[in-house]
Design a protein around this motif. Structure first.
Motif, PDB file in Angstrom:
ATOM      1  N   ASN A   1       0.598  -1.234   0.232  1.00 21.72           N
ATOM      2  CA  ASN A   1       0.318  -0.091  -0.130  1.00 21.72           C
ATOM      3  C   ASN A   1       0.785   0.939   0.141  1.00 21.72           C
TER       4      ASN A   1
ATOM      5  N   SER B   1       0.580   3.793   3.058  1.00 23.33           N
ATOM      6  CA  SER B   1       1.668   3.041   4.350  1.00 23.33           C
ATOM      7  C   SER B   1       2.897   2.894   4.374  1.00 23.33           C
TER       8      SER B   1
ATOM      9  N   ASN C   1      -6.633  10.562  -6.080  1.00 19.16           N
ATOM     10  CA  ASN C   1      -6.543   9.343  -4.684  1.00 19.16           C
ATOM     11  C   ASN C   1      -6.534  10.721  -3.272  1.00 19.16           C
TER      12      ASN C   1
END
Length: 101
Positions: free
Chosen positions: A1, A4, A32
């Motif tokens: 991800n 993260s 996003n």
């Protein structure tokens, strides 16, 4: 991800690397939400409030009822002394949540 990974870079103080990764991924997925919020956060930490405002404003247009985005936008506007606009955003937040804070 990716988000993260960016958070990890930020936590390690590797702000420029995090920013480069965000920009790279935003070129693929412009809207996003998480990456844009992280980019806005980086701009705020670096003192680039006008850039953060633009990021949050773009996100607020896409997510007009997202309280987190609206709060971040209003907070940056307060820092920039754009009190009337910030006040209107806070009123919208209050009306949608009933939160008196």
């Amino acid at each position: 991800n990716i988000a993260s990974s960016v958070r990890t870079l930020i936590a390690r103080g590797m702000i420029h690397e995090a920013q480069a990764l965000i920009v790279e991924w935003l070129s693929i997925e412009k809207n996003n939400r998480d990456l844009n919020l992280l980019l806005g956060q980086i701009y705020e930490q670096e003192g680039y409030y006008e850039k953060a405002e633009y990021v949050y404003k773009d996100m607020a247009e896409l997510h007009s009822n997202d309280i987190e985005i609206l709060e971040k936008l209003a907070n940056v506007l307060i820092i920039e002394k754009k009190y009337l606009i910030a006040s209107e955003i806070y009123k919208k937040i209050h009306a949608s949540t009933g939160n008196t804070e």
